[in-house]
Design an enzyme around this catalytic site. Structure first.
Site, PDB file in Angstrom:
ATOM      1  N   ARG A   1       0.870  -1.182   0.000  1.00 53.56           N
ATOM      2  CA  ARG A   1       0.000   0.000   0.000  1.00 53.56           C
ATOM      3  C   ARG A   1       0.901   1.224   0.000  1.00 53.56           C
ATOM      4  O   ARG A   1       1.932   1.254   0.679  1.00 53.56           O
ATOM      5  CB  ARG A   1      -0.914   0.023   1.235  1.00 53.56           C
ATOM      6  CG  ARG A   1      -2.093  -0.952   1.156  1.00 53.56           C
ATOM      7  CD  ARG A   1      -3.125  -0.569   0.084  1.00 53.56           C
ATOM      8  NE  ARG A   1      -4.238  -1.497   0.002  1.00 53.56           N
ATOM      9  CZ  ARG A   1      -4.303  -2.550  -0.808  1.00 53.56           C
ATOM     10  NH1 ARG A   1      -3.292  -2.827  -1.622  1.00 53.56           N
ATOM     11  NH2 ARG A   1      -5.377  -3.317  -0.831  1.00 53.56           N
TER      12      ARG A   1
ATOM     13  N   GLU B   1      -2.328   7.577  -4.880  1.00 52.35           N
ATOM     14  CA  GLU B   1      -2.717   6.923  -6.141  1.00 52.35           C
ATOM     15  C   GLU B   1      -4.187   7.079  -6.513  1.00 52.35           C
ATOM     16  O   GLU B   1      -4.570   6.929  -7.670  1.00 52.35           O
ATOM     17  CB  GLU B   1      -2.376   5.425  -6.108  1.00 52.35           C
ATOM     18  CG  GLU B   1      -3.255   4.583  -5.204  1.00 52.35           C
ATOM     19  CD  GLU B   1      -2.884   3.088  -5.253  1.00 52.35           C
ATOM     20  OE1 GLU B   1      -1.697   2.748  -5.109  1.00 52.35           O
ATOM     21  OE2 GLU B   1      -3.807   2.275  -5.443  1.00 52.35           O
TER      22      GLU B   1
ATOM     23  N   HIS C   1      -0.603  -0.227  -9.725  1.00 51.60           N
ATOM     24  CA  HIS C   1      -1.364  -1.209  -8.944  1.00 51.60           C
ATOM     25  C   HIS C   1      -1.801  -2.404  -9.798  1.00 51.60           C
ATOM     26  O   HIS C   1      -2.979  -2.740  -9.865  1.00 51.60           O
ATOM     27  CB  HIS C   1      -2.579  -0.538  -8.283  1.00 51.60           C
ATOM     28  CG  HIS C   1      -2.916  -1.143  -6.953  1.00 51.60           C
ATOM     29  ND1 HIS C   1      -3.153  -0.403  -5.836  1.00 51.60           N
ATOM     30  CD2 HIS C   1      -3.052  -2.436  -6.572  1.00 51.60           C
ATOM     31  CE1 HIS C   1      -3.425  -1.202  -4.817  1.00 51.60           C
ATOM     32  NE2 HIS C   1      -3.373  -2.447  -5.247  1.00 51.60           N
ATOM     33  N   GLN C   2      -0.838  -3.010 -10.458  1.00 50.21           N
ATOM     34  CA  GLN C   2      -1.151  -4.139 -11.343  1.00 50.21           C
ATOM     35  C   GLN C   2      -0.588  -5.463 -10.838  1.00 50.21           C
ATOM     36  O   GLN C   2      -0.687  -6.477 -11.536  1.00 50.21           O
ATOM     37  CB  GLN C   2      -0.626  -3.863 -12.764  1.00 50.21           C
ATOM     38  CG  GLN C   2       0.901  -3.971 -12.898  1.00 50.21           C
ATOM     39  CD  GLN C   2       1.377  -3.829 -14.337  1.00 50.21           C
ATOM     40  OE1 GLN C   2       1.421  -2.731 -14.856  1.00 50.21           O
ATOM     41  NE2 GLN C   2       1.722  -4.941 -14.967  1.00 50.21           N
TER      42      GLN C   2
HETATM   43  P1  NAI Z   1      -1.375 -11.199   5.059  1.00 48.12           P
HETATM   44  O1  NAI Z   1      -2.426 -10.713   5.987  1.00 48.12           O
HETATM   45  O2  NAI Z   1      -1.344 -12.644   4.688  1.00 48.12           O
HETATM   46  O3  NAI Z   1       0.071 -10.822   5.648  1.00 48.12           O
HETATM   47  C1  NAI Z   1       0.407  -9.599   6.203  1.00 48.12           C
HETATM   48  C2  NAI Z   1       1.576  -9.832   7.157  1.00 48.12           C
HETATM   49  O4  NAI Z   1       2.030  -8.562   7.622  1.00 48.12           O
HETATM   50  C3  NAI Z   1       1.200 -10.682   8.393  1.00 48.12           C
HETATM   51  O5  NAI Z   1       2.115 -11.728   8.563  1.00 48.12           O
HETATM   52  C4  NAI Z   1       1.297  -9.671   9.537  1.00 48.12           C
HETATM   53  O6  NAI Z   1       1.720 -10.264  10.763  1.00 48.12           O
HETATM   54  C5  NAI Z   1       2.351  -8.709   8.982  1.00 48.12           C
HETATM   55  N1  NAI Z   1       2.386  -7.442   9.678  1.00 48.12           N
HETATM   56  C6  NAI Z   1       1.381  -6.794  10.333  1.00 48.12           C
HETATM   57  N2  NAI Z   1       1.850  -5.668  10.906  1.00 48.12           N
HETATM   58  C7  NAI Z   1       3.172  -5.612  10.601  1.00 48.12           C
HETATM   59  C8  NAI Z   1       4.201  -4.706  10.921  1.00 48.12           C
HETATM   60  N3  NAI Z   1       3.977  -3.632  11.706  1.00 48.12           N
HETATM   61  N4  NAI Z   1       5.433  -4.939  10.444  1.00 48.12           N
HETATM   62  C9  NAI Z   1       5.692  -6.040   9.698  1.00 48.12           C
HETATM   63  N5  NAI Z   1       4.758  -6.945   9.371  1.00 48.12           N
HETATM   64  C10 NAI Z   1       3.512  -6.730   9.815  1.00 48.12           C
HETATM   65  O7  NAI Z   1      -1.491 -10.280   3.770  1.00 48.12           O
HETATM   66  P2  NAI Z   1      -0.986 -10.595   2.288  1.00 48.12           P
HETATM   67  O8  NAI Z   1      -2.030 -11.346   1.547  1.00 48.12           O
HETATM   68  O9  NAI Z   1       0.386 -11.165   2.341  1.00 48.12           O
HETATM   69  O10 NAI Z   1      -0.969  -9.121   1.670  1.00 48.12           O
HETATM   70  C11 NAI Z   1      -0.070  -8.134   2.125  1.00 48.12           C
HETATM   71  C12 NAI Z   1      -0.493  -6.786   1.563  1.00 48.12           C
HETATM   72  O11 NAI Z   1      -0.316  -6.778   0.155  1.00 48.12           O
HETATM   73  C13 NAI Z   1      -2.010  -6.478   1.733  1.00 48.12           C
HETATM   74  O12 NAI Z   1      -2.267  -5.892   2.981  1.00 48.12           O
HETATM   75  C14 NAI Z   1      -2.269  -5.518   0.614  1.00 48.12           C
HETATM   76  O13 NAI Z   1      -2.111  -4.205   1.108  1.00 48.12           O
HETATM   77  C15 NAI Z   1      -1.165  -5.810  -0.411  1.00 48.12           C
HETATM   78  N6  NAI Z   1      -1.682  -6.300  -1.692  1.00 48.12           N
HETATM   79  C16 NAI Z   1      -1.338  -5.626  -2.845  1.00 48.12           C
HETATM   80  C17 NAI Z   1      -1.771  -6.058  -4.091  1.00 48.12           C
HETATM   81  C18 NAI Z   1      -1.382  -5.363  -5.369  1.00 48.12           C
HETATM   82  O14 NAI Z   1      -1.980  -5.634  -6.422  1.00 48.12           O
HETATM   83  N7  NAI Z   1      -0.403  -4.483  -5.366  1.00 48.12           N
HETATM   84  C19 NAI Z   1      -2.658  -7.233  -4.186  1.00 48.12           C
HETATM   85  C20 NAI Z   1      -2.894  -7.906  -2.926  1.00 48.12           C
HETATM   86  C21 NAI Z   1      -2.449  -7.441  -1.725  1.00 48.12           C
END
Ligand code: NAI
Length: 328
Positions: A232, A261, A293-294
């Site tokens: 993000r 964005e 954002h792709q």
């Molecule tokens: P997830 O929920 O599986 O993993 C997030 C991880 O971040 C968890 O292990 C959590 O403990 C950790 N976390 C929480 N607070 C933290 C901190 N202060 N410092 C370090 N780690 C911390 O989420 P997932 O599926 O891995 O997605 C991660 C992010 O990717 C989403 O939140 C979303 O914002 C982004 N995303 C972007 C996409 C894109 O097209 N660019 C598509 C899908 C997700």
């Protein structure tokens, strides 16, 4: 159910229509906000994406129009006021893991493109410029990679980088034992900042992670460090990173997300005057690569997203528990 689908792009229609059998979906190109809420009158569900702004005011209006479910077709949910949704009795669902590999592989694409400058080489060769001057890259093999957030995407990314022969350091308040067993070393954040050649952000945007990359953390980085953000935009303080690039604290920046964005991404603005000096400054750096954002945009991910959203809408219709609820 009548589903008002916001921020529609052609690929959304293709994949949702392919999987939809029972829902009555009306596609709107516009985003959902205070001004477009009227469109939801007579609908049961809104289906929204990352830049639809579902704040308290929008939720109040959705409630007045009879909306009972906000179905996010993305993983992140930082754009929904969950407390307000709960207060107005509107359920929220999301797609927690449609394809972690899609995002992890895009992070790798940013790393390799920035490093080996294939985007520049492509343009040169198109003009029969076969010079190699200024195209020198570095081997990723044996480099130290810092991964912030080792959830689903972070884990997929760690596996890719291990396979490339990198040392992987990670920071996450909830370390993953299996990842640790595979040779990923969990360290403190400042250690990760100081030791990594490449840092990739895979944590969600929360109050704690907002501007996790800021003026102070940038000062800790190894000289010439590469920063990658596919999570993000607001994880990075944009003004601070611009300063870091100008002062050569940051060697490379690859971002698929951008703090401001909302007014830019997903639209063709090539014939408009861009009213955002920060993105124009970023675009101007030779060592910055921006995609809009792709990272999620693969066939596999789009199939999963549409199937998952439609399943949750059906669950809701049949008064069953949501498969992927978002709760406070
Ligand atoms: P997830 O929920 O599986 O993993 C997030 C991880 O971040 C968890 O292990 C959590 O403990 C950790 N976390 C929480 N607070 C933290 C901190 N202060 N410092 C370090 N780690 C911390 O989420 P997932 O599926 O891995 O997605 C991660 C992010 O990717 C989403 O939140 C979303 O914002 C982004 N995303 C972007 C996409 C894109 O097209 N660019 C598509 C899908 C997700």
């Amino acid at each position: 159910m009548k589903v008002a689908f916001f921020s529609t792009k052609p690929y959304d229609k293709t994949y949702f229509n392919a999987h939809n059998q029972t829902q009555n979906i009306v596609y709107f190109e516009t985003r959902l906000n205070e001004n477009t809420c009227n469109l939801t009158s007579g609908f049961d569900v809104v289906c929204v994406f990352v830049n639809d702004h579902i704040n308290r005011q929008v939720i109040k209006l959705l409630h007045q129009h009879g909306i009972k479910l906000i179905a996010l077709r993305c993983a992140g949910f930082n754009n929904v006021d969950l407390e307000a949704a709960d207060e107005y009795g509107i359920k929220v669902s999301r797609v927690p893991a449609y394809s972690p590999e899609a995002v992890a592989e895009h992070a790798l694409a940013l790393i390799l493109t920035l490093n080996r400058k294939t985007h520049k080489a492509y343009n040169r060769v198109k003009e029969c410029n076969f010079s190699l001057t200024n195209l020198v890259g570095f081997n990723v093999h044996n480099k130290t990679i810092g991964v912030i957030g080792t959830g689903k995407i972070g884990q997929a990314f760690c596996k890719i980088m291990k396979a490339l022969g990198c040392d992987v350091l990670a920071y996450d308040p909830y370390p993953n034992q299996a990842l640790e067993n595979s040779g990923v070393n969990y360290v403190e954040l400042d250690h990760l900042f100081r030791r990594s050649d490449i840092i990739s952000l895979h944590c969600p945007l929360t109050e704690q992670t907002k501007h996790i990359i800021n003026e102070n953390s940038l000062k800790e980085l190894k000289p010439n460090c590469m920063l990658i953000n596919t999570s993000r935009g607001a994880l990075i303080d944009t003004e601070a990173v611009i300063k870091g690039l100008k002062e050569k604290q940051v060697g490379y920046l690859g971002i698929d997300v951008y703090e401001q964005e909302e007014k830019l991404f997903f639209e063709d603005l090539s014939e408009h005057i861009i009213d955002d000096d920060l993105i124009l400054r970023l675009i101007g750096f030779p060592n910055v690569l921006i995609t809009s954002h792709q990272a999620f945009l693969t066939e596999e991910a789009l199939n999963e997203i549409s199937k998952s959203v439609l399943s949750d809408i059906s669950q809701f219709e049949e008064n069953q528990e949501l498969i992927n609820p978002v709760e406070i």
